[in-house]
Write an enzyme that holds these catalytic residues in place. Structure first.
Site, PDB file in Angstrom:
ATOM      1  N   HIS A  66      -2.982  17.308   8.208  1.00  0.00           N
ATOM      2  CA  HIS A  66      -2.345  16.124   7.643  1.00  0.00           C
ATOM      3  C   HIS A  66      -2.785  15.797   6.223  1.00  0.00           C
ATOM      4  O   HIS A  66      -2.310  14.821   5.643  1.00  0.00           O
ATOM      5  CB  HIS A  66      -2.607  14.916   8.546  1.00  0.00           C
ATOM      6  CG  HIS A  66      -2.099  15.097   9.933  1.00  0.00           C
ATOM      7  ND1 HIS A  66      -2.885  15.616  10.950  1.00  0.00           N
ATOM      8  CD2 HIS A  66      -0.877  14.851  10.476  1.00  0.00           C
ATOM      9  CE1 HIS A  66      -2.170  15.668  12.061  1.00  0.00           C
ATOM     10  NE2 HIS A  66      -0.960  15.216  11.800  1.00  0.00           N
ATOM     11  N   GLY A 103      -5.324   1.043   4.850  1.00  0.00           N
ATOM     12  CA  GLY A 103      -4.275   1.509   5.743  1.00  0.00           C
ATOM     13  C   GLY A 103      -3.015   1.906   4.989  1.00  0.00           C
ATOM     14  O   GLY A 103      -2.384   2.921   5.282  1.00  0.00           O
ATOM     15  N   THR A 127      -7.213  -5.758   5.869  1.00  0.00           N
ATOM     16  CA  THR A 127      -7.073  -7.172   6.187  1.00  0.00           C
ATOM     17  C   THR A 127      -7.334  -7.403   7.663  1.00  0.00           C
ATOM     18  O   THR A 127      -7.350  -6.466   8.468  1.00  0.00           O
ATOM     19  CB  THR A 127      -5.664  -7.677   5.834  1.00  0.00           C
ATOM     20  OG1 THR A 127      -4.693  -6.872   6.530  1.00  0.00           O
ATOM     21  CG2 THR A 127      -5.410  -7.596   4.338  1.00  0.00           C
ATOM     22  N   ASP A 171      -4.945 -14.098   7.397  1.00  0.00           N
ATOM     23  CA  ASP A 171      -4.370 -15.199   8.170  1.00  0.00           C
ATOM     24  C   ASP A 171      -5.359 -15.630   9.242  1.00  0.00           C
ATOM     25  O   ASP A 171      -6.301 -14.896   9.562  1.00  0.00           O
ATOM     26  CB  ASP A 171      -3.043 -14.782   8.809  1.00  0.00           C
ATOM     27  CG  ASP A 171      -3.222 -13.642   9.801  1.00  0.00           C
ATOM     28  OD1 ASP A 171      -3.137 -13.897  11.009  1.00  0.00           O
ATOM     29  OD2 ASP A 171      -3.470 -12.496   9.374  1.00  0.00           O
TER      30      ASP A 171
END
EC number: 2.4.2.1
Length: 235
Positions: free
Chosen positions: A4, A20, A90, A204
C-alpha cells in the site's frame, strides 16, 4: 515498495507523523517541512518526506479506523524501518473539564475493537504510549501554555453511535476522549519494539454537543503539529 506504500527504501524517515486525512499530510508537508517530496500516492494516501529544524521527518496519511491505520503502521515499521510514529488527529471529548480546542496526549488507549482480543486470545492488552515521546510532548505543550490533558482515551469502531451510554460509562472511569485509531498504533508499536504517541485536538464535545468551526480546528491543529514535531526531535 510495500503493498500500500509506493516508496523506495530510504525515502521514508525514521520519524513519521500520521494524520488520518491524506490532504492533512499534504498540508503538514507544505506548511512545516522544508524540501518536502511526495513518496506515495497509492490509493490517494499521500506521503511526504522533508526536514524540520534540520531533522528528517516524514508524514503519511492513514485513513480512518483501526483496520486502515493498522495497514500503514505495519508496512511503515516492517518494510521501511520507521522507528517513531506520532498520530496527529482529532477527537471528541467526554470529560466536563475538557473544552473544544484543547490538546489531548494519549497515555493509553482502551478499545472496543476485536483486533486485540483475537490477537491476545481474549485477554485485555493495554496499549500504551512511549513515555519519552509523551513526556517531551507534554513539556513542549505546557511551555507554550497550550491547554493540554494527558490520560486514557477510547478507540471506537463506531463513528455514528446510536446511544451515548458507553461513553458516559467511560467518562465515569476518567477516559478523556473518543477517537478511532490509537489503540492499534500503540499495539503495533509494542509488537515491533518501536515508539508511538497520539496527540489529538478536541474538535467537539460528544456529551455537550459543543463543536469547533473549520477555522478554529485549523488553528489548533497547527499548534498540535508543532508540538508533535518538536517532540519528535528527541528521537
Amino acid at each position: 515498495m510495500s503493498i500500500h506504500i509506493g516508496a523506495q527504501q530510504g525515502q521514508i524517515a525514521e520519524t513519521i507523523l500520521l494524520p488520518g486525512d491524506p490532504l492533512r499530510a499534504k498540508y503538514i508537508a507544505e506548511t512545516f517541512l522544508e524540501g518536502a517530496e511526495c513518496y506515495n500516492n497509492v490509493r490517494g494516501m499521500l506521503g511526504f518526506t522533508g526536514t524540520y529544524k534540520g531533522k528528517r521527518v516524514s508524514v503519511q496519511g492513514t485513513g480512518m479506523g483501526v483496520p486502515s491505520i493498522s495497514i500503514y503502521a505495519n508496512e511503515l515499521m516492517q518494510s521501511y524501518g520507521v522507528q517513531n510514529l506520532i498520530r496527529v488527529g482529532t477527537c471528541g471529548a467526554i470529560q466536563e473539564d475538557i473544552k473544544v480546542r484543547d490538546v489531548i496526549i494519549a497515555m493509553s488507549a482502551s478499545s472496543e475493537s476485536q483486533t486485540n482480543r483475537l490477537l491476545f486470545d481474549q485477554i485485555d492488552f493495554a496499549p500504551t504510549a512511549n513515555f519519552e515521546l509523551l513526556h517531551k510532548a507534554y513539556q513542549v505543550a505546557t511551555e507554550r501554555n497550550l491547554p493540554v490533558k494527558v490520560g486514557n482515551i477510547f478507540t471506537s469502531d463506531s463513528f455514528y453511535r446510536e446511544s451515548l451510554d458507553l461513553y458516559k460509562k467511560l467518562a465515569s472511569y476518567q477516559v478523556l476522549a473518543i477517537e478511532m485509531e490509537s489503540s492499534a498504533l500503540y499495539t503495533l508499536a509494542a509488537k515491533y519494539k518501536r515508539n508511538a504517541l497520539s496527540i489529538l485536538t478536541v474538535s467537539d464535545h460528544i456529551l455537550t454537543g459543543e463543536e469547533t468551526s473549520a477555522d478554529e480546528r485549523q488553528s489548533t491543529f497547527n499548534e498540535m503539529i508543532e508540538v508533535a514535531l518538536d517532540a519528535a526531535l528527541i528521537k
